[in-house]
Every structure is written in structure tokens, then in C-alpha cells.
Design an enzyme around this catalytic site. Structure first.
Site, PDB file in Angstrom:
ATOM      1  N   GLU A  86      69.333  81.019  65.545  1.00 44.05           N
ATOM      2  CA  GLU A  86      69.081  82.052  64.528  1.00 44.05           C
ATOM      3  C   GLU A  86      68.761  83.386  65.209  1.00 44.05           C
ATOM      4  OE1 GLU A  86      66.150  80.768  61.656  1.00 44.05           O
ATOM      5  OE2 GLU A  86      67.662  79.672  60.530  1.00 44.05           O
ATOM      6  N   GLU A 139      71.940  73.536  59.722  1.00 42.39           N
ATOM      7  CA  GLU A 139      70.606  73.110  59.294  1.00 42.39           C
ATOM      8  C   GLU A 139      70.612  73.065  57.777  1.00 42.39           C
ATOM      9  OE1 GLU A 139      67.176  75.108  60.849  1.00 42.39           O
ATOM     10  OE2 GLU A 139      68.134  75.334  62.808  1.00 42.39           O
TER      11      GLU A 139
HETATM   12  C1  GLA Z   1      65.074  77.622  60.992  1.00 44.77           C
HETATM   13  C2  GLA Z   1      65.011  77.222  62.457  1.00 44.77           C
HETATM   14  C3  GLA Z   1      64.541  75.801  62.636  1.00 44.77           C
HETATM   15  C4  GLA Z   1      63.344  75.509  61.769  1.00 44.77           C
HETATM   16  C5  GLA Z   1      63.694  75.783  60.323  1.00 44.77           C
HETATM   17  C6  GLA Z   1      62.570  75.539  59.348  1.00 44.77           C
HETATM   18  O1  GLA Z   1      66.221  77.243  60.435  1.00 44.77           O
HETATM   19  O2  GLA Z   1      66.251  77.386  63.074  1.00 44.77           O
HETATM   20  O3  GLA Z   1      64.228  75.601  63.983  1.00 44.77           O
HETATM   21  O4  GLA Z   1      62.285  76.310  62.169  1.00 44.77           O
HETATM   22  O5  GLA Z   1      64.023  77.136  60.182  1.00 44.77           O
HETATM   23  O6  GLA Z   1      62.109  74.253  59.442  1.00 44.77           O
END
Ligand code: GLA
Length: 579
Positions: free
Chosen positions: A157, A233
Site C-alpha cells: 500500500e 486483501e
Molecule cells: C491494509 C494493510 C494490511 C492490514 C490491513 C488492515 O490493507 O495492507 O497490512 O494492515 O490494512 O488489517
């Protein structure tokens, strides 16, 4: 050998269109003797892939002391995935977020002057050494070399943090130079700017989201016009923080979102398939105007609960997956019941009263200046003679402090509550016990110093001459575990021991409701933090940490026990959910 590549519209596995149906499972949050059980259950839900992050600070908590054995044996984890007939996705960061302390970055790294997550040459030197070591494990386990690894993610991210393309390019070069030949991806939240900033044209963009699948996939498609759509995700639950509620999601709604994803032909990584536990002191924290440390459980309301048992979501997801892919008929075996019993605890005295560090410094030293990795430090200073009470004022406490004057508890100061001042009586010695409650894992507070910041004042006068004494809670527990004689504690923190009799090793659920705040250990295994603040009530004890016979429990309590015993209950108590 199998080939894995990105085609015009799909992933291609040996040239055939392939839908990745993956689940996240972090090896560093599960006891290594239970990895295989969780991986097998992933296969039984119908997953064809397991995804894991790599937590740099678990492998190299101190600079140069690299470890890839036991809990850190990433190679063994990937081999178990392979043996189960599944593919693997590896996300080595170096930044991973993940509600893991410091987002995976070692304290020694963030304590320096480097500009993090950027093309700062110093930062690149450190991450290249790290990535080389990780890829030594991953490269020979790629699918085109007979292993399970089909995808590797670059950063995490990144578009939510920065836009330094030279940094991303350096990561790609390091990755390719280390022999990684499988496709490289990035993940970003489905926001135009983030998707642009977080990737490069040569990398395959994927998204992170847990609802509004169709709309989010469309946003992603605008930025990744060719190849497979992938949600790297798919948030099927959420994490909890101390003082908050336990987060759950509607099973039907989560299943419907998964269905929408798979019916659109998109590939998916379910985050989490099994969350596990932030054992020891590994939890992270968030800070969006208020510091909120993550609890010990990382249950995540995932298909497998914190103890690795299938939930309603497991079966709902299995049904959805079965519409799109072959799912084994076999079902996971039901968990054997955990023993429930009450264990008396014996007080073994105070535990935070180690002799003060010799050298005094003008200002309190931070955990970082002390290169201290455990949870607590005690700061002692001589008070100037005063007539009566005075106002103690601090720049900032990170993160929670218990204040004593001449051994008498006066009060607490909390970062979450934005506390900065406390009225204290006249006395000779001021002692402030400070807890690092977990390092922020998201956004720009990575690597923040812990402890007492700045120089405290009393009625506006600087207090100087501080003794900063690091306290290693695991080491203290180890020493106390051998005690046989009772010793009453004073009014401050108290340590307690007890023996849990077991016929055979078993997963246990330790109910901490009658305790206030502290740390618990079984047979030297550091279960993690507990806190009356909730929502979490039980600490999970994995069976491999127990044995037939007596199991020594050590409780390091910072405040007080409401009752001098430990309760083992039948299952997880993760706290109240939102109405
Ligand atoms: C983001 C991050 C993950 C985690 C999620 C929330 O997507 O990439 O590592 O922190 O948020 O659980």
C-alpha cells in the site's frame, strides 16, 4: 516445472487461465507446530494458495542477528504449503503494516536518521541486505523451480504513504537481481491517487478492500487495463484495539462479497484466512489523532478463529468457493475440548524494582536510545525539596506511565488520553514506569521513539539527573518461574505463579478478566499482554507450548489482581461486539 505468468486477461498457470483463491496466514502469528494444521484447513476450505507477509523485525530484531529458524523458518512454512499442494504468495515488505509492531521494520532501522520507505541511499543499503536474505529463501522455492511461490509483492500500500518511484524501482531491481522471476505485484486501496503513486507500469496492480466489490474492481480496472483483476486483501473481518469493541462482519455479507469477486473472475487473497495471535510484544498500533494499540488476539473474525478452529465463515466461504473451483469433500476435524479449571496463584513479590541504572543523564533516555526491545522502562529522579504537592508536567509519555513517589502509587498518565500532567506530593524520589504499548504500524508515525519524551518539569522547574532502567519482562518472568516461596508484594506491581495440571498438551484459553494489566507466560512461552480495558478477555495458549504434567504460569501484574487465581475457560472470549 510449472510456469506462472500474467496473460492478457488472466493469470496463466502452465499456460492455462488460473483464478488465484488465496488466504492470508502469517507464519509469525502461529506456533510453528500448528502451521501444517492451518495450511491443511486452508486446502479444505477450497483455497489453492496461501499468502504470507515477511516480518523483518521478527527475523532481525537486532542488527545483523538474522534468524530464519523455528518461528522464523519461512522456508519450512513455504515447504509445508507446497507439501499440501498449494501455491504461495510472499509479501516481504520491507514495510508490511499488518497491525504488527512498527509495520515490520526493526527498531534499530527506524531509530536512525534514514528517511523510511524512500530511495534514501542509507535506507536502500539496509533493505537490500534484508531482501537478499529473504530471497535466498524464496527464490529456490518459486514455482518455475519446483516450489510453491507464484507471486511476490513489492512494498505494501505504498500509495497511501509516498510516491517515490525511484524507491519502487530500486525494490524491483533488488528483487530481480536476487533471482525472483515470478510476476511482481503491488497492492493499494482502490483510490485513484494511491493506485497511481503505489506502483510502476511494469508491476501488476491489485487492490485491497472488503466490500463494494464490483465498484472497487472497476476502479482497479481503470488503472490496470490488462491482465487479471486481483484483490490482494479481501478484508473479511477487522482487527481490535484496547478499549474498543471486538469487530466482526456479517457472514452472509462477507460470503456475498466473495461470491461477487469470484463470479467476476477476479483473483483473491482473503485477509485473513487465519489471523492467529500477536504473541509476546508483537502488536502494532494506529494513530489517527489518537493512539490506539492493537490487542493480543489477531482473530480478525476470520474463517479460522484465533485457535485455528473453523467458524461459520469457513463453511460459508467453502460453499461459495465450491461454485467456482473444486473443494475437497473432507471437513476439518472438530477441536477437542479444552480443559476448564481454576488454578490458584501464589504471589512472588514485586518485579519492577530492579536497581536503577548507574549512570544518570540530564534527560530521560528513550527505549530507542537504550536499544531496549522489551515493554517497560523505569525512570527515577531525585525530587527537589518542596513544601507541598507540585504539578508534574511531561512533554509526552509513550505510551502509558505509572507514577510513584517514594514507592507510593500516585496515578497514571496515558498517551491515548493525551495526559501530560499529574499533581504529585512532596517526596524524595519520583519513579515513572513507562510501557511501550506497541509501535504504530500505519502512516507516518513509524519508528517513533518510546519512553518519556523531553525533560519533565515540576512546577515549571526542569527535573534533571534521570536513571533510565530498561526492564526485560520476558527475562524477569524467566527468573521468577523458578520461585517456590511466596512473597507478598507492596502496593505496586506484583508477580504471581501457578501450576496448570494437564493430562496431555492442549490448547488453553486463559481468562484474564480478574486481572488488571500485564503479561502472562506459560512454560516460558510469552502469551502476550492482557488488559482489563478489553475487549479481549482470554489469552490463547497453543497446545505445543504446553505439556502433560504441570505447566508453570507466570503473571506479571502492573496494577492488581481482583482474585488470586487463573481461570481456564472453554473457548475464546474476545469481548463485546458493536450492537
Ligand atoms: C491494509 C494493510 C494490511 C492490514 C490491513 C488492515 O490493507 O495492507 O497490512 O494492515 O490494512 O488489517
Amino acid at each position: 516445472m510449472t510456469s506462472f505468468s500474467i496473460g492478457d486477461t488472466d493469470f496463466l498457470r502452465d499456460g492455462q487461465p488460473h483464478q488465484v483463491i488465496s488466504g492470508a496466514l502469517h507464519y509469525f502469528r502461529v506456533h510453528p507446530d500448528q502451521w501444517q494444521d492451518r495450511i491443511r484447513k486452508a486446502r479444505l476450505m477450497g483455497l489453492n494458495t496461501i499468502e504470507t507477509y515477511v516480518a523483518w523485525n521478527a527475523h532481525e530484531p537486532r542488527r545483523g542477528e538474522w534468524d530464519a529458524t523455528g518461528w522464523n523458518d519461512l522456508g519450512r512454512f513455504l515447504d509445508l504449503v507446497h507439501a499440501e499442494g498449494l501455491d504461495a504468495i510472499v509479501r516481504p515488505g520491507p514495510y508490511i503494516c499488518a497491525e504488527w509492531h512498527n509495520g515490520g521494520l526493526p527498531n534499530w532501522l527506524t531509530a536512525g536518521e534514514r528517511s523510511l520507505r524512500s530511495s534514501d541511499p542509507e535506507f536502500l543499503v539496509d533493505i537490500s541486505a534484508y531482501l537478499r536474505r529473504v530471497y535466498e529463501i524464496v527464490a529456490p522455492r518459486q514455482v518455475d523451480r519446483g516450489g510453491p511461490v507464484v507471486l511476490v509483492q513489492i512494498e505494501n500500500e505504498y500509495g497511501a504513504y509516498g510516491s517515490d518511484k525511484a524507491y519502487l524501482e530500486a525494490l524491483v531491481t533488488l528483487t530481480k537481481d536476487a533471482g525472483i522471476t515470478v510476476p511482481l505485484t503491488t497492492v493499494d486501496q482502490p483510490v485513484d491517487q494511491m493506485l497511481e503513486d503505489g506502483s510502476l507500469p511494469a508491476l501488476h496492480k491489485t487492490g485491497s478492500f472488503g466490500s463494494r466489490t464490483t465498484e472497487r474492481l472497476a476502479t482497479l480496472r481503470a488503472h490496470q487495463p490488462t491482465g487479471p483483476l486481483m484483490c490482494s486483501e479481501f478484508w473479511d473481518g477487522w482487527f481490535d484495539w484496547w478499549g474498543g469493541v471486538h469487530h466482526t462482519t456479517e457472514v452472509d455479507a462477507a460470503a456475498a462479497d466473495l461470491d461477487a469477486m469470484l463470479s467476476a473472475g477476479a483473483s483473491v487473497n482473503i485477509y485473513m484466512f487465519h489471523g492467529g495471535t500477536n504473541f509476546g510484544l508483537t502488536n502494532g498500533a494506529n494513530h489517527k489523532g489518537r493512539y490506539l494499540p492493537i490487542v493480543t488476539s489477531y482473530d480478525y473474525d476470520a474463517p479460522l478463529d484465533e485457535a485455528g478452529n473453523p467458524t461459520a465463515k469457513f463453511f460459508a466461504f467453502r460453499d461459495v468457493i465450491a461454485k467456482y473451483a473444486p473443494v475437497p469433500e473432507e471437513l476439518p476435524t472438530a477441536a477437542s475440548p479444552s480443559p476448564t479449571l481454576t488454578v490458584p496463584l501464589t504471589p512472588v513479590g514485586a518485579w519492577t524494582d530492579a536497581p536503577a541504572a548507574d549512570a544518570a543523564t540530564e534527560t530521560p533516555r528513550t527505549f530507542d536510545a537504550l536499544a531496549h526491545l522489551s515493554a517497560l522502562a523505569r525512570y527515577d529522579v531525585a525530587l527537589p525539596p518542596t513544601e507541598g504537592p507540585g504539578l508534574l508536567s511531561l512533554e509526552e509519555v509513550r505510551d502509558l506511565a505509572w507514577v510513584q513517589v517514594d514507592g507510593q502509587p500516585i496515578g497514571t498518565l496515558s498517551r491515548t488520553r493525551h495526559d501530560r500532567t499529574l499533581r504529585i506530593p512532596a517526596g524524595r524520589t519520583l519513579s515513572i514506569l513507562v510501557e511501550d504499548q506497541g509501535r504504530v504500524n500505519y502512516d507516518h508515525r513509524l519508528g517513533e521513539e518510546k519512553g518519556l519524551l523531553g525533560t519533565p518539569t515540576l512546577d515549571g522547574i526542569l527535573l534533571t539527573g534521570w536513571h533510565s532502567t530498561p526492564l526485560d519482562v520476558a527475562e524477569i518472568a524467566r527468573t521468577l518461574a523458578a520461585r517456590t516461596d511466596a512473597a507478598e508484594a507492596g502496593s505496586g506491581p506484583s508477580a504471581w505463579i501457578g501450576d496448570i495440571p494437564l493430562d496431555a498438551p492442549s490448547d488453553l484459553f486463559l481468562d484474564t478478566t480478574a486481572w488488571s494489566k500485564g503479561y502472562a507466560f506459560v512454560n516460558g512461552f510469552f502469551l502476550g499482554r492482557y488488559w482489563r480495558n478489553g475487549p479481549q478477555r482470554t489469552l490463547f495458549v497453543p497446545a505445543p507450548a504446553t505439556r502433560a504434567g504441570n505447566n508453570r504460569l507466570v503473571v506479571l501484574e502492573l496494577e492488581n489482581l481482583l482474585a488470586p487465581h487463573a481461570e481456564l475457560v472453554a473457548g475464546l472470549l474476545l469481548g463485546d461486539t458493536e450492537e
